[in-house]
Scaffold this motif. Sequence first.
Motif, mmCIF file in Angstrom:
data_model
loop_
_atom_site.group_PDB
_atom_site.id
_atom_site.type_symbol
_atom_site.label_atom_id
_atom_site.label_comp_id
_atom_site.label_asym_id
_atom_site.label_seq_id
_atom_site.Cartn_x
_atom_site.Cartn_y
_atom_site.Cartn_z
ATOM 1 N N ARG A 251 -22.404 -0.579 20.925
ATOM 2 C CA ARG A 251 -21.148 -0.248 21.592
ATOM 3 C C ARG A 251 -20.241 -1.474 21.684
ATOM 4 N N HIS A 252 -20.835 -2.621 21.955
ATOM 5 C CA HIS A 252 -20.050 -3.859 22.007
ATOM 6 C C HIS A 252 -19.520 -4.233 20.625
ATOM 7 N N ARG A 253 -20.332 -4.061 19.592
ATOM 8 C CA ARG A 253 -19.884 -4.374 18.237
ATOM 9 C C ARG A 253 -18.772 -3.418 17.786
ATOM 10 N N LEU A 254 -18.843 -2.164 18.183
ATOM 11 C CA LEU A 254 -17.786 -1.210 17.853
ATOM 12 C C LEU A 254 -16.470 -1.627 18.498
ATOM 13 N N GLY A 255 -16.517 -2.093 19.735
ATOM 14 C CA GLY A 255 -15.299 -2.580 20.383
ATOM 15 C C GLY A 255 -14.739 -3.812 19.701
ATOM 16 N N GLN A 256 -15.634 -4.725 19.250
ATOM 17 C CA GLN A 256 -15.170 -5.914 18.537
ATOM 18 C C GLN A 256 -14.470 -5.551 17.229
ATOM 19 N N LEU A 257 -15.094 -4.691 16.448
ATOM 20 C CA LEU A 257 -14.498 -4.308 15.161
ATOM 21 C C LEU A 257 -13.193 -3.541 15.358
ATOM 22 N N THR A 258 -13.115 -2.726 16.411
ATOM 23 C CA THR A 258 -11.871 -2.005 16.678
ATOM 24 C C THR A 258 -10.729 -2.967 16.981
ATOM 25 N N LEU A 259 -11.012 -4.014 17.737
ATOM 26 C CA LEU A 259 -9.976 -5.001 18.047
ATOM 27 C C LEU A 259 -9.615 -5.842 16.830
ATOM 28 N N ILE A 260 -10.612 -6.199 16.023
ATOM 29 C CA ILE A 260 -10.349 -7.061 14.866
ATOM 30 C C ILE A 260 -9.492 -6.344 13.834
ATOM 31 N N PHE A 261 -9.844 -5.100 13.515
ATOM 32 C CA PHE A 261 -9.138 -4.366 12.468
ATOM 33 C C PHE A 261 -7.984 -3.527 13.013
ATOM 34 N N SER A 262 -7.544 -3.812 14.206
ATOM 35 C CA SER A 262 -6.392 -3.118 14.751
ATOM 36 C C SER A 262 -5.131 -3.517 13.982
ATOM 37 N N THR A 263 -4.292 -2.550 13.680
ATOM 38 C CA THR A 263 -3.048 -2.826 12.954
ATOM 39 C C THR A 263 -1.952 -3.380 13.858
ATOM 40 N N GLN A 264 -2.171 -3.403 15.154
ATOM 41 C CA GLN A 264 -1.189 -3.932 16.087
ATOM 42 C C GLN A 264 -1.250 -5.455 16.096
ATOM 43 N N LYS A 265 -0.116 -6.104 15.907
ATOM 44 C CA LYS A 265 -0.060 -7.554 15.861
ATOM 45 C C LYS A 265 -0.244 -8.147 17.254
ATOM 46 N N ALA A 266 -0.781 -9.355 17.281
ATOM 47 C CA ALA A 266 -0.978 -10.048 18.552
ATOM 48 C C ALA A 266 0.375 -10.401 19.158
ATOM 49 N N GLU A 267 0.516 -10.162 20.453
ATOM 50 C CA GLU A 267 1.785 -10.403 21.118
ATOM 51 C C GLU A 267 1.985 -11.862 21.485
ATOM 52 N N ASN A 268 0.925 -12.616 21.663
ATOM 53 C CA ASN A 268 1.045 -14.019 22.061
ATOM 54 C C ASN A 268 -0.102 -14.799 21.437
ATOM 55 N N PRO A 269 -0.023 -16.133 21.461
ATOM 56 C CA PRO A 269 -1.100 -16.941 20.866
ATOM 57 C C PRO A 269 -2.459 -16.726 21.509
#
Length: 545
Positions: A251-269
């Motif tokens: 479950r933790h790895r699924l959350g990590q991969l979802t955040l990594i491959f998200s198409t939404q760009k990072a809003e701040n550094p």
Amino acid sequence: MVLKAFFPTCCASADSGLLVGRWVPEQSSAVVLAVVHFPFIPIQVKELLAQVQQASRVGVAVLGTWCHRRQESEESLGHFLEGLGAIFSHEPWLQLCRERGSKFWSCKATHRQVPASLGAPGQDQVMLIFYDQRKVLLSQLHPPAALPDHQAGDATASAGGLAAVFDTVARSEVLFRSDQFDEGPVRLSHWQSEGVEASILVELAKQASGPICLLLACLLSLISAASTSRVFKLWPLSFIWSKLSTCEQLRHRLGQLTLIFSTQKAENPAQLMRKANMLVSVFLDVALGLALLSWLHGKDRIGQLADALVPVADHVAEELQHLLQWLMGAPAGLKMNRALDQVLGRFFLYHIHLWISYIHLMSPFIERILWHLGLSACLGLTVALSILSDIIALLTFHIYCFYVYGARLYCMKICGLSSLWRLFRGKKWNVLRQRVDSCSYDLDQLFIGTLLFTILVFLLPTTALYYLVFTLALNTICVQLRLLVVTVQGLIHLLVDLVNSLPLYSLGLRLCRPYRLAAGVKFRVLEHEAGRPLRLLMQGALLGP
């Protein structure tokens, strides 16, 4: 009046030419971005600056001239550079010059539009501050903010002080896209003039990352939706899902991969750094898992592990049987309750018999099971360690049952004795108010209470001995195994949490590129002599010591 001129260190050895940058009137500062070299046509320089201003919304202009006297033939170049002020009019007009064969610099700032009472052009003192364009741009101390669509021309600094300098360099990134190999009409010197920091592989990866991330994000969303379905919320599956470390890690790895491959760009550094840390952590986890997989499948180590599992289980069962037989007799000369002692001993021996029978029944399939479980290392070392923790918990479940049975029976005896002791004192426990109140009992109640209290008191030594053996007696094999299991599982969970939470990307930047983690700036004096301009070096100040 003292003017501050921020000069890039990469242009200190550049050929003579024009200073291109931005003038910040609020701070009386000139931020030099590049040097334009000869030969050039003035109209082409103005067209280039107009294109940069339109693309970056920064008022880029020619601020003055730069003279590098490296040869004798360039002695007369200064008069020619002074005449360029009539073509590129700017107030004030900077004149920077580096003397030949010396470390000294000359800096002047002249005003051509002066009051009529003054017969000569005005001149200000200049403080020269060197800065590294690459570090200032990549440190992101003041990242460019979104500008309104209707705004054109110079972008007003969103904050005072040095924020205007960082804002100017960050917005002028379009000016740094040309290098010395470009066949343009204007030749520039800046931090990328020796060659743009990019490659074909990097550009191809950037182009392919969008579709790949979109495809993986859709796939991960389907997996996440399937994992939250009602089937997994039923009682047996929900209990297993909450108790197994493997399910928690997946479950933790699924959350990590979802955040990594998200198409939404990072809003701040900070979000970008978090995503980069997570990406490096997953990459290192998978690399260590593949290394473990290659080690397990080499030299038939899985077969050796499967062959050693059954003898170890037999040895542990034999030691536990000897311990229980010792308890069923007269341990250390103690007088035990014969009936309760036999019941508890046979109860625990039956558990050992079931466990050994299960191990021998599964022994032909142990190697195949371990081989398939070893393939889980492809998902990462943390997944393999979580599976190992669950396997250890399942293989030693009978030892945990011994502890639970002994502790629960002992707790029931203590609770019963404490309740009956309150009966002798004419007290009772008030469940509603959670306190002890006075109470009057009948003769029958006192008789039954006395009888039960006597029985529990005489049975307590036998129960307490089993509880102490399975919990506190450090010389017994059961407690040693239990402590060993808890220690191994704790170390595995600690290693899994370390791999999941260690900011590897930030540590790598701290060692290789510390300016990316700068928290401020500091200045170092390079030259401070009478009659010479003050020269400073601006450097990034890191977090911490």
